[in-house]
Design a protein around this motif. Structure first.
Motif, PDB file in Angstrom:
ATOM      1  N   ASP A   9     -57.594  -8.281 -38.867  1.00  0.00           N
ATOM      2  CA  ASP A   9     -57.387  -6.995 -38.195  1.00  0.00           C
ATOM      3  C   ASP A   9     -57.305  -7.188 -36.683  1.00  0.00           C
ATOM      4  OD1 ASP A   9     -57.318  -5.518 -40.518  1.00  0.00           O
ATOM      5  OD2 ASP A   9     -59.452  -5.032 -40.480  1.00  0.00           O
ATOM      6  N   LEU A  10     -58.229  -7.982 -36.146  1.00  0.00           N
ATOM      7  CA  LEU A  10     -58.241  -8.231 -34.708  1.00  0.00           C
ATOM      8  C   LEU A  10     -57.004  -9.016 -34.270  1.00  0.00           C
ATOM      9  CD1 LEU A  10     -61.998  -9.136 -34.114  1.00  0.00           C
ATOM     10  CD2 LEU A  10     -60.837  -7.029 -33.472  1.00  0.00           C
ATOM     11  N   LYS A  11     -56.588  -9.954 -35.097  1.00  0.00           N
ATOM     12  CA  LYS A  11     -55.407 -10.748 -34.782  1.00  0.00           C
ATOM     13  C   LYS A  11     -54.172  -9.859 -34.678  1.00  0.00           C
ATOM     14  CE  LYS A  11     -52.724 -14.736 -36.418  1.00  0.00           C
ATOM     15  NZ  LYS A  11     -52.607 -15.767 -37.497  1.00  0.00           N
ATOM     16  N   TYR A  12     -54.040  -8.909 -35.596  1.00  0.00           N
ATOM     17  CA  TYR A  12     -52.896  -7.991 -35.594  1.00  0.00           C
ATOM     18  C   TYR A  12     -52.925  -7.098 -34.352  1.00  0.00           C
ATOM     19  CZ  TYR A  12     -49.777  -4.211 -37.068  1.00  0.00           C
ATOM     20  OH  TYR A  12     -48.769  -3.279 -37.118  1.00  0.00           O
ATOM     21  N   ILE A  13     -54.080  -6.557 -34.027  1.00  0.00           N
ATOM     22  CA  ILE A  13     -54.197  -5.631 -32.899  1.00  0.00           C
ATOM     23  C   ILE A  13     -54.002  -6.349 -31.570  1.00  0.00           C
ATOM     24  CG2 ILE A  13     -55.732  -4.026 -31.694  1.00  0.00           C
ATOM     25  CD1 ILE A  13     -57.092  -3.552 -34.450  1.00  0.00           C
ATOM     26  N   TYR A  14     -54.664  -7.499 -31.413  1.00  0.00           N
ATOM     27  CA  TYR A  14     -54.598  -8.218 -30.138  1.00  0.00           C
ATOM     28  C   TYR A  14     -53.243  -8.894 -29.907  1.00  0.00           C
ATOM     29  CZ  TYR A  14     -59.535  -7.721 -28.930  1.00  0.00           C
ATOM     30  OH  TYR A  14     -60.760  -7.221 -28.564  1.00  0.00           O
ATOM     31  N   LYS A  15     -52.478  -9.092 -30.966  1.00  0.00           N
ATOM     32  CA  LYS A  15     -51.173  -9.746 -30.829  1.00  0.00           C
ATOM     33  C   LYS A  15     -50.297  -9.001 -29.831  1.00  0.00           C
ATOM     34  CE  LYS A  15     -47.280 -11.459 -33.564  1.00  0.00           C
ATOM     35  NZ  LYS A  15     -46.685 -11.556 -34.939  1.00  0.00           N
ATOM     36  N   SER A  60     -51.562   2.611 -20.406  1.00  0.00           N
ATOM     37  CA  SER A  60     -50.825   2.029 -21.530  1.00  0.00           C
ATOM     38  C   SER A  60     -51.734   1.201 -22.428  1.00  0.00           C
ATOM     39  CB  SER A  60     -49.677   1.144 -21.013  1.00  0.00           C
ATOM     40  OG  SER A  60     -48.721   1.906 -20.315  1.00  0.00           O
ATOM     41  N   ILE A  61     -52.707   0.527 -21.824  1.00  0.00           N
ATOM     42  CA  ILE A  61     -53.656  -0.277 -22.603  1.00  0.00           C
ATOM     43  C   ILE A  61     -54.418   0.606 -23.580  1.00  0.00           C
ATOM     44  CG2 ILE A  61     -55.863  -1.511 -22.436  1.00  0.00           C
ATOM     45  CD1 ILE A  61     -54.771  -2.912 -19.961  1.00  0.00           C
ATOM     46  N   VAL A  62     -54.928   1.723 -23.079  1.00  0.00           N
ATOM     47  CA  VAL A  62     -55.705   2.638 -23.937  1.00  0.00           C
ATOM     48  C   VAL A  62     -54.816   3.224 -25.027  1.00  0.00           C
ATOM     49  CG1 VAL A  62     -57.009   4.794 -24.015  1.00  0.00           C
ATOM     50  CG2 VAL A  62     -57.340   3.211 -22.105  1.00  0.00           C
ATOM     51  N   ILE A  63     -53.623   3.695 -24.639  1.00  0.00           N
ATOM     52  CA  ILE A  63     -52.716   4.317 -25.607  1.00  0.00           C
ATOM     53  C   ILE A  63     -52.292   3.316 -26.671  1.00  0.00           C
ATOM     54  CG2 ILE A  63     -50.428   5.345 -25.905  1.00  0.00           C
ATOM     55  CD1 ILE A  63     -50.780   6.559 -23.094  1.00  0.00           C
ATOM     56  N   ASN A  64     -51.921   2.117 -26.252  1.00  0.00           N
ATOM     57  CA  ASN A  64     -51.489   1.103 -27.219  1.00  0.00           C
ATOM     58  C   ASN A  64     -52.647   0.606 -28.076  1.00  0.00           C
ATOM     59  OD1 ASN A  64     -48.492   0.005 -26.939  1.00  0.00           O
ATOM     60  ND2 ASN A  64     -49.159   0.662 -24.914  1.00  0.00           N
ATOM     61  N   ASN A  65     -53.844   0.612 -27.518  1.00  0.00           N
ATOM     62  CA  ASN A  65     -55.021   0.271 -28.314  1.00  0.00           C
ATOM     63  C   ASN A  65     -55.181   1.261 -29.460  1.00  0.00           C
ATOM     64  OD1 ASN A  65     -58.317  -0.948 -27.347  1.00  0.00           O
ATOM     65  ND2 ASN A  65     -57.492  -0.540 -29.366  1.00  0.00           N
ATOM     66  N   LEU A  66     -55.078   2.553 -29.139  1.00  0.00           N
ATOM     67  CA  LEU A  66     -55.178   3.591 -30.163  1.00  0.00           C
ATOM     68  C   LEU A  66     -54.069   3.440 -31.201  1.00  0.00           C
ATOM     69  CD1 LEU A  66     -55.874   6.661 -27.837  1.00  0.00           C
ATOM     70  CD2 LEU A  66     -57.523   5.604 -29.384  1.00  0.00           C
ATOM     71  N   MET A  67     -52.825   3.303 -30.732  1.00  0.00           N
ATOM     72  CA  MET A  67     -51.667   3.214 -31.633  1.00  0.00           C
ATOM     73  C   MET A  67     -51.725   1.977 -32.522  1.00  0.00           C
ATOM     74  SD  MET A  67     -49.828   5.914 -31.099  1.00  0.00           S
ATOM     75  CE  MET A  67     -51.360   6.798 -30.814  1.00  0.00           C
ATOM     76  N   ARG A  68     -52.132   0.863 -31.920  1.00  0.00           N
ATOM     77  CA  ARG A  68     -52.161  -0.401 -32.678  1.00  0.00           C
ATOM     78  C   ARG A  68     -53.235  -0.365 -33.766  1.00  0.00           C
ATOM     79  NH1 ARG A  68     -48.221  -4.058 -33.468  1.00  0.00           N
ATOM     80  NH2 ARG A  68     -49.060  -6.158 -33.825  1.00  0.00           N
ATOM     81  N   VAL A  69     -54.382   0.201 -33.447  1.00  0.00           N
ATOM     82  CA  VAL A  69     -55.459   0.321 -34.440  1.00  0.00           C
ATOM     83  C   VAL A  69     -55.012   1.193 -35.606  1.00  0.00           C
ATOM     84  CG1 VAL A  69     -57.740   1.325 -34.860  1.00  0.00           C
ATOM     85  CG2 VAL A  69     -57.372  -0.129 -32.868  1.00  0.00           C
ATOM     86  N   TRP A  70     -54.413   2.340 -35.288  1.00  0.00           N
ATOM     87  CA  TRP A  70     -53.953   3.238 -36.353  1.00  0.00           C
ATOM     88  C   TRP A  70     -52.801   2.633 -37.140  1.00  0.00           C
ATOM     89  CZ3 TRP A  70     -53.967   7.693 -32.271  1.00  0.00           C
ATOM     90  CH2 TRP A  70     -55.277   8.174 -32.136  1.00  0.00           C
ATOM     91  N   ALA A  71     -51.907   1.903 -36.460  1.00  0.00           N
ATOM     92  CA  ALA A  71     -50.780   1.257 -37.140  1.00  0.00           C
ATOM     93  C   ALA A  71     -51.285   0.205 -38.128  1.00  0.00           C
ATOM     94  CB  ALA A  71     -49.843   0.615 -36.122  1.00  0.00           C
ATOM     95  N   ARG A  72     -52.296  -0.549 -37.716  1.00  0.00           N
ATOM     96  CA  ARG A  72     -52.892  -1.551 -38.609  1.00  0.00           C
ATOM     97  C   ARG A  72     -53.508  -0.878 -39.831  1.00  0.00           C
ATOM     98  NH1 ARG A  72     -52.804  -6.411 -40.948  1.00  0.00           N
ATOM     99  NH2 ARG A  72     -54.881  -7.097 -41.567  1.00  0.00           N
TER     100      ARG A  72
END
Length: 265
Positions: A9-15, A60-72
């Motif tokens: 999960d972390l690998k996908y988000i941090y990528k 953008s960091i905060v927004i993409n953090n939210l989007m990436r977590v939900w996308a995963r």
């Protein structure tokens, strides 16, 4: 198995997220260097542009953090990967806990990176002294220490974004129980969940205020009345406690919904 799920999960988000980290740090460094040449009009303009870009990437960091977590969450639970996810010899508790922990870890690091970028871009003896004086002022007013003020501010920000993440998870779980318009309903339910959190928080604070004059002062005071230190401290403490309780409730509810089964696309 939780550690392995969390790793993927972390690998996908941090990528993707780490790219935004690096870009923001680079622009923060540019801003830092360019502001040294304040005697040059052109370089000063470029520095202001770089500064604006640095700040925009913080958002953008905060927004993409939210989007990436939900996308995963969607991809792993309802998308192509879901067929493998739901056949793994692990409980739904473990699957959801991995998503929950990954959201907390990534949001924590995102806020730290934002603080680092602010430090890189805008650090100076004058700004540092100004920050110290500001923090010391709030610490004195609140009868606290500078460290406690920083921790309180960080904790409030972190818990706010974590609550938004949890509301999104609940929205996704509810939205994907439908047979059509799953994404639209997920967004709608997530938004309504967050509004519910705000409404229930205000209601709880008001109810507590019926028995605590300090809390009721938040509702009775207006811009012409100055809130006392005790009122502010009580409100902050209550807010942090409410955030933690609501996040815990969402965690429990989400697992209950998840255990009822999912409609895989």
């Amino acid at each position: 198995m939780l550690s392995k799920c969390l790793k993927y999960d972390l690998k996908y988000i941090y990528k993707v997220l780490i790219v935004f980290y690096l870009i923001d740090i680079v622009f923060a460094c540019f801003t830092r260097v360019l502001f040294y040449f304040d005697n040059s009009f052109i370089l000063h303009i470029i520095a202001l542009i770089s500064s604006g870009t640095t700040i925009s990437f913080m958002f953008s960091i905060v927004i993409n953090n939210l989007m990436r977590v939900w996308a995963r969450f969607i991809k792993n639970i309802y998308g192509d990967e879901s067929y493998l996810t739901h056949t793994l010899p692990i409980s739904k508790n473990t699957i959801y806990t991995s998503k929950f922990l990954s959201s907390i870890i990534t949001m924590f690091t995102s806020i730290l990176v934002i603080i680092l970028c602010i430090f890189i871009a805008y650090y100076s003896e004058y700004n540092l002294e100004l920050l110290k004086n500001t923090l010391q002022f709030f610490a004195t007013v609140m009868n606290s220490t500078t460290i406690k003020v920083i921790i309180t501010a960080f904790l409030c920000l972190f818990l706010e974004f974590t609550t938004i993440l949890q509301a999104g998870f609940t929205g996704i779980l509810l939205g994907h129980r439908s047979n059509n318009l799953k994404m639209a309903k997920s967004v709608l339910y997530g938004f309504l969940n967050y509004l519910f959190v705000v409404a229930i928080s205000v209601l709880i604070i008001y109810i507590i205020g019926l028995f605590n004059p300090n809390i009721m002062a938040l509702f009775n005071s207006n811009i012409n009345n100055t809130l006392t230190v005790d009122i502010v401290k009580t409100a902050l403490f209550l807010g942090i406690c409410l955030y933690i309780i609501l996040i815990s409730i969402y965690y429990y509810i989400d697992i209950k919904i998840f255990k009822k089964g999912v409609n895989v696309d």
